[in-house]
Scaffold this motif. Structure first.
Motif: not given
Ligand code: ADP
Ligand code: MG
Length: 490
Positions: A320-322, A377-379, A385-387, A415-417
């Motif tokens: 999990t992300k947590k 950032f990314v929240l 599964g994306g989105g 942090d946003k990559i």
């Molecule tokens: P999921 O479980 O939905 O696949 P992810 O954490 O893999 O969740 O995030 C989905 C997509 O979002 C990644 O494939 C990537 O393209 C983008 N993403 C996720 N985290 C980051 C981040 N920290 N910086 C840039 N893009 C991100």
């Protein structure tokens, strides 16, 4: 990170010719997906079969989307990703066995996220009853992007680790041949010969086969637990075929089938339709929409059983992300992997900044920081599964709304990559051929098998490169955003 075919990128006729070859090569190699309209059939469409107004033969299978050209990947980062995979396998396995860590880490999440809470309840129930399972099989995929630092030097940064239903190990085993052909057509034979062989489906199958063998019943089967909608069946068939080749019987079932026909005997052996099941390989069960009440009951039945679950519910929770966010806290890795300082250092080097939004002073500060500078950032909610992630202005709005509410604890902040984009063509059925500015995400498949306390297999099993146009912040191949790719090491 320029690739040595930037010279031909704008040569329209050469590119068109190569694209035709590429699509045929993909079909020939089996880089296939069922279509959205007919996700559960591989032959002519059911509608055409019933001779209604749709006429003869709707396409129900097409090529899975892929890049025309391989994408450049820095070889040092590629090697780094492979080198840390066994460490990640050990880490995930250690977390899955650490009841206190999971309980403590997910305490705030389970209060606000019903899905995680339900998984967690099954986890606790199974532990209270006592684990019947003694052989453990992990198949994960650690995903990375190449972050372009201020000085332009790319660094390997983990996006996430997928501990359940990590997909595309099958189809990606077949993209190397396609990209090799494309390069040859474009007069790049030397470069074609440098593409690395890659066969995750075989590596995954070897793990499943080992778990099956250790389970110790010749007549027992491997059960792929599959979704109701099965567009990506060919990816799964690649793994399945490797098992049949080893004379291991495979059945494909849904939660619904388990609810109707699954049972446990006195020793908690799992039976489906009277057949004993040695290994349950989940390609389903990672998002709330996979479950209704019956499916939850089926999941509980599977988890209580002696069968090897890939993954068991604790390992799913470890992904999990947590948990990912908690791992980045100073000292946590050291506690989880005592005496393994080098592994800890290798793992930590791949972490981007991750922040907790738990209630309290620390979380307040983080929320304020993100609201002030959302593009950094990314929240992320606890979803797969994306989105699902939030970026930029949307991130700011949502966080402003929930900043004082416990709801914020269902998210983590990261942090946003920011990778360096490169030009490529994304080939999708029914889409025009046009050049796009793209970024790539590298995944490494990990496989491990543990019997009791002893690790009997721990491997990196191959890689997956996915590429998407930069205008999409989020989403993978199954979500229709990214496409399959092959790394070209530079
Ligand atoms: P999921 O479980 O939905 O696949 P992810 O954490 O893999 O969740 O995030 C989905 C997509 O979002 C990644 O494939 C990537 O393209 C983008 N993403 C996720 N985290 C980051 C981040 N920290 N910086 C840039 N893009 C991100
Ligand atoms: Mg992902």
């Amino acid at each position: 990170m320029a690739a040595p075919w930037d010279d031909v990128l704008r040569d329209k006729s050469a590119i068109q010719e190569a694209a035709w070859v590429a699509v045929d090569a993909a079909l020939l190699e089996g880089v296939l997906m069922r279509t959205e309209g007919e996700p559960n059939a591989s032959d002519v469409s059911a509608r055409a079969r019933s001779r209604d107004a749709f006429g003869p033969g709707q396409a129900v299978v097409n090529y899975a989307p892929f890049t025309l050209l391989p994408s450049a990947v820095p070889s040092a980062l590629f090697e780094q990703a492979y080198a840390v995979q066994q460490d990640f396998n050990l880490l995930v396995d250690a977390i899955s066995q650490n009841k206190e860590f999971l309980e403590h880490t997910l305490a705030s999440t389970v209060k606000v996220d019903d899905f995680t809470a339900r998984l967690f309840r099954i986890h606790m129930q199974v532990l209270e009853e006592g684990l019947a399972q003694s052989v453990f099989l992990g198949i994960n995929r650690s995903d990375y992007m190449f972050d372009c630092g201020v000085d332009g030097t790319p660094a390997l940064k983990q996006i996430e680790i997928n501990t359940i239903a990590a997909s595309f190990g099958g189809l990606t085993s077949r993209t190397v041949a396609v990209h090799g052909r494309v390069l040859k057509v474009l007069g790049k034979s030397k470069e074609a010969s440098r593409l690395l062989p890659n066969n995750p489906s075989k590596g995954l199958a070897l793990g499943i086969a080992k778990a099956w063998e250790l389970y110790g019943s010749q007549s027992a089967v491997v059960m792929f637990l599959v979704e109701e909608v099965q567009r990506n069946i060919f990816d799964q068939r690649c793994v399945e075929n490797e098992l049949w080749n080893r004379n291991i019987r495979v059945i494909r079932k849904r939660f619904r089938d388990v609810f109707e026909k699954g049972s446990l005997d006195d020793a908690k052996r799992l039976y489906m339709d009277g057949q004993e099941v040695a290994v349950v390989y989940y390609r389903e069960g990672y998002v709330p929409k996979n479950y209704d009440q019956q499916n939850w009951e089926a999941r509980l039945l599977l988890e209580r059983s002696r069968a090897v679950k890939c993954p068991d519910i604790a390992t799913q929770l470890a992904g999990t992300k947590k948990v990912q966010q908690e791992l980045s806290r100073p000292g946590t890795l050291e506690r989880l992997l005592p005496g393994r300082a080098e592994a800890v250092a290798r793992i930590r080097a791949t972490f981007a900044g991750l922040y907790s939004l738990d209630m309290g002073e620390e979380g307040d500060k983080i929320a304020a920081m993100a609201i002030a500078d959302p593009d950094r950032f990314v929240l992320k909610p606890q979803r797969e599964g994306g989105g699902n992630n939030l970026y930029g202005e949307e991130l700011r709005q949502v966080l402003e709304k929930i900043r004082d509410s416990p709801e914020r604890t269902s998210y983590i902040l990261m942090d946003k990559i920011k990778p360096q984009p490169a030009m490529n063509y994304l080939l999708r059925a029914h889409s025009p051929l046009q050049v796009s500015e793209c970024i790539s995400e590298l995944g490494i498949f990990g496989v491990y098998v543990r019997q009791g306390k002893e690790m009997v297999m721990n491997k990196a099993a191959g890689h997956l490169l996915r590429t998407k146009a930069i205008e999409h912040a989020d989403g993978g191949v199954a979500a229709g955003v990214a496409v399959l790719d092959t790394p070209y090491l530079v």
